[in-house]
Design a protein around this motif. Sequence first.
Motif, PDB file in Angstrom:
ATOM      1  N   TYR A 206       0.669  -0.841  -0.007  1.00 38.95           N
ATOM      2  CA  TYR A 206       0.000  -0.189  -0.321  1.00 38.95           C
ATOM      3  C   TYR A 206       0.517   1.007  -0.107  1.00 38.95           C
ATOM      4  N   ALA A 207       0.147   2.236  -0.493  1.00 43.24           N
ATOM      5  CA  ALA A 207       0.936   3.820  -0.712  1.00 43.24           C
ATOM      6  C   ALA A 207      -0.041   4.442  -0.042  1.00 43.24           C
ATOM      7  N   LYS A 208       0.683   5.649   0.704  1.00 37.42           N
ATOM      8  CA  LYS A 208      -0.305   6.592   1.741  1.00 37.42           C
ATOM      9  C   LYS A 208      -0.984   7.372   0.644  1.00 37.42           C
ATOM     10  N   ASN A 209      -2.401   7.235   0.648  1.00 38.15           N
ATOM     11  CA  ASN A 209      -3.142   8.685   0.452  1.00 38.15           C
ATOM     12  C   ASN A 209      -3.750   7.236  -1.329  1.00 38.15           C
ATOM     13  N   VAL A 212      -3.621   0.382  -2.380  1.00 43.38           N
ATOM     14  CA  VAL A 212      -3.186  -1.126  -2.962  1.00 43.38           C
ATOM     15  C   VAL A 212      -2.554  -0.180  -4.332  1.00 43.38           C
ATOM     16  N   VAL A 213      -1.173  -0.505  -4.420  1.00 41.74           N
ATOM     17  CA  VAL A 213       0.090   0.182  -5.934  1.00 41.74           C
ATOM     18  C   VAL A 213       0.766  -1.250  -6.443  1.00 41.74           C
ATOM     19  N   TRP A 214       0.721  -2.513  -5.484  1.00 41.02           N
ATOM     20  CA  TRP A 214       1.240  -3.780  -5.581  1.00 41.02           C
ATOM     21  C   TRP A 214       0.159  -4.406  -5.135  1.00 41.02           C
ATOM     22  N   ARG A 215       0.761  -6.000  -5.845  1.00 43.05           N
ATOM     23  CA  ARG A 215       0.286  -7.782  -5.631  1.00 43.05           C
ATOM     24  C   ARG A 215       0.654  -8.929  -6.082  1.00 43.05           C
ATOM     25  N   GLU A 216       0.775  -9.586  -4.699  1.00 40.02           N
ATOM     26  CA  GLU A 216       1.123 -10.031  -6.421  1.00 40.02           C
ATOM     27  C   GLU A 216       0.262 -11.920  -5.204  1.00 40.02           C
ATOM     28  N   GLN A 217       0.321 -12.223  -6.592  1.00 43.42           N
ATOM     29  CA  GLN A 217      -0.075 -13.696  -5.681  1.00 43.42           C
ATOM     30  C   GLN A 217       0.427 -15.327  -6.251  1.00 43.42           C
ATOM     31  N   TRP A 218       0.206 -16.596  -5.155  1.00 41.91           N
ATOM     32  CA  TRP A 218       0.329 -17.488  -6.089  1.00 41.91           C
ATOM     33  C   TRP A 218      -0.829 -18.384  -5.779  1.00 41.91           C
ATOM     34  N   GLN A 251       0.183  -7.650  -9.659  1.00 40.15           N
ATOM     35  CA  GLN A 251      -0.597  -6.041  -9.979  1.00 40.15           C
ATOM     36  C   GLN A 251      -0.028  -5.199  -9.722  1.00 40.15           C
ATOM     37  N   THR A 252       0.526  -4.175 -10.924  1.00 36.95           N
ATOM     38  CA  THR A 252       1.318  -3.279 -10.371  1.00 36.95           C
ATOM     39  C   THR A 252       0.753  -2.256 -10.633  1.00 36.95           C
ATOM     40  N   VAL A 253       0.741  -1.162 -10.579  1.00 33.28           N
ATOM     41  CA  VAL A 253      -0.119   0.783 -10.406  1.00 33.28           C
ATOM     42  C   VAL A 253       0.611   1.074 -11.988  1.00 33.28           C
ATOM     43  N   ILE A 254       0.018   1.912 -12.359  1.00 34.14           N
ATOM     44  CA  ILE A 254       0.452   2.290 -13.845  1.00 34.14           C
ATOM     45  C   ILE A 254       0.112   3.959 -13.245  1.00 34.14           C
ATOM     46  N   GLY A 255      -1.002   4.319 -12.787  1.00 29.58           N
ATOM     47  CA  GLY A 255      -1.711   5.187 -12.977  1.00 29.58           C
ATOM     48  C   GLY A 255      -2.600   5.764 -11.526  1.00 29.58           C
ATOM     49  N   PHE A 256      -2.448   7.139 -11.551  1.00 30.90           N
ATOM     50  CA  PHE A 256      -3.921   7.329 -10.527  1.00 30.90           C
ATOM     51  C   PHE A 256      -4.100   9.014 -10.530  1.00 30.90           C
TER      52      PHE A 256
END
Length: 257
Positions: A206-209, A212-218, A251-256
């Motif tokens: 997570y990033a403030k404000n 979620v900005v990144w997630r990885e699941q196996w 999952q990677t953030v590319i814009g907000f």
Amino acid sequence: MLSRLSLFLFILLIISACGKRQTEQFELNAEEQYAYFPLQIGRYVVYQVDSIIYDFAAGGAIKRDSTRTLIKEITADTLRDQTGQLLYAVERYERKNDSEPWALKSISTATRTTTQAIRTENNFRFLKLIFPFDRRSEWDGNLWIDETREIEIAGERVRPFSNWQYEVDSLDVPATVGAFAFDSTLLVTEADDQNIIEKRLSRVRYAKNIGVVWREQWILDSQYCNQVPPLADCETKPWAEKAEKGYILRQTVIGFN
């Protein structure tokens, strides 16, 4: 030289002052931590999601289907549940590339109290964060979910929620995610467990404000190590190669905004 009584009173004063500073700092951090789970109408985050889905193919071979999807999550509206709790509706849009229009795929809800951050999606209710938390915090983020619950992935039945335990890995640390450098991030491991037939890994940053900005699941199952006699590379063969059903997701953030 201090008398015994004076020394005793001095020590009490120091202990009292230290306790007061720690309490005030703790409360301040609790307030600041809400920024890791922001809720504001009109806010959006765009992600690139890369996934590999495992499936049995003809002849017993394992098929690996790789896909890339763009996802946009918009906090669009508010509503009240049956108890009067304020919920935020989060609309999820998807498309394969920038040239396609966004298509609405689902609507989830999110809510935050003074002690909890909750996200409900696909009829699963997750306790994503607890407040206040520190670098040793652990909690049952799936307390409302039966860990034996099965879902279907590429026609195969999988129990994705077995052996999850949420814990804070790092707190208020800078991190670079994709093209963005964030000053304060929170890393939570939601699951990190494996045996000879299952691997369950789920980590979220997570990033403030922003949120979620990144997630990885196996979420992977395999019978590779259940053969008799066991194969020589059972323990050393990577899960990405011996998995027979389930998925790997990044999952990677590319814009907000």
